[in-house]
Enzyme design. Sequence first.
Site: not given
Ligand code: NAP
Length: 328
Positions: A142, A146, A113-115, A185
């Site tokens: 966090y 990462k 992530s950009s953080c 967010h």
């Molecule tokens: N959202 C943003 O703005 C953003 C920005 C930059 C980077 N990212 C990165 O992108 C990635 C995905 O983010 P996202 O926004 O898609 O997150 P999200 O919507 O919260 O989804 C996270 C997923 O991770 C799974 N998960 C969490 N804990 C778990 C565990 N203990 N075992 C198995 N699965 C688990 C969940 O599965 P279940 O649904 O099955 O529970 C969920 O589907 C992350 O690494 C994040 O840092 C996100």
Amino acid sequence: MRPPVLNSATKVYIAGHRGLVGSALVRALRRRGLPDPVVATSAELDLRDRAATARFLARESPDVVVLAAARVGGIAANAAQPAEFLSDNLRIQLAVLDAARAQGVPRVLFLGSSCIYPKLAPQPIREDALLTGPLEPTNSAYAIAKIAGIEHVRAVRAQDGLPWISAMPTNLYGPGDNFHPTASHVLPGLLRRFHEARESGAASVVVWGTGTPRREFLHADDAAEACLHLLEHFDGPDPVNVGTGTDVTIAELAGLVAEVVGFTGRVEFDTSKPDGTPRKVLDVGVLRGLGWAPRTGLREGLESTYRWYLESLALPEQRAVRGLEVAQ
Ligand SMILES: NC(=O)c1ccc[n+]([C@@H]2O[C@H](COP(=O)([O-])OP(=O)(O)OC[C@H]3O[C@@H](n4cnc5c(N)ncnc54)[C@H](OP(=O)(O)O)[C@@H]3O)[C@@H](O)[C@H]2O)c1
């Protein structure tokens, strides 16, 4: 080793396939006519469980692993539970990356992530700003997890010669986002609040801070396309920024959200609340140089996300999954 090309014979495992990024990756594979990826929900496979994760990867033996599973949240959630954000993310990463290494999985894409970048990194933020200064304290737990993931990918590359890579997306939004009133967010949080204000006939919506900070937002479908593009065209130890390279003020974002939602009341700014860093936008020169650019404009992306939000409100199973069940 040359990275495997994505084709009908490539077996892809998407960890976190129900999340914002993971679900967009599943859609992106389908758009390309590629086979559905291997998936498991967190209830079926808790990725913090090393032994279960190792068994799963040994059984499935994928060609490509995309690690899009993580404990993710906004400022409030990060500040309230730094221990969980550090521990869960480290455990997920260690379990998945160690198991993938044990299987010799040829291609892994780790999502950070950009953080991860220093709080006062020069803007737009280049990839080489990593580890050049102190982090933003509200999400440092966090970010440290990462950064450990980036280093893990680098270490495996150096030791085993596997072409694993890391991508660092900017703020993402889109269908499948989390609309929880406190854990979401900024963008889904604003969409929900403006929607509820319109529904209740409220005269105004209060937005935290002065509205002047500048932020970048990328649609999750674009982020997923960028991930597939990197899997096909990039091989290197350094993380690659994934963003639009353009930013808007929070006031501009709030105005746009109000228009999309149809809220005609006042937008007020609570200047007693913190603004965070004045500007945060990624330098996307590396990704552009690889021939990729985003397609979805912010208004268009907000409109489709709002349509998805309205449809989800009508679906009990969506309400249970994405924080919609929680009243304000
Ligand atoms: N959202 C943003 O703005 C953003 C920005 C930059 C980077 N990212 C990165 O992108 C990635 C995905 O983010 P996202 O926004 O898609 O997150 P999200 O919507 O919260 O989804 C996270 C997923 O991770 C799974 N998960 C969490 N804990 C778990 C565990 N203990 N075992 C198995 N699965 C688990 C969940 O599965 P279940 O649904 O099955 O529970 C969920 O589907 C992350 O690494 C994040 O840092 C996100």
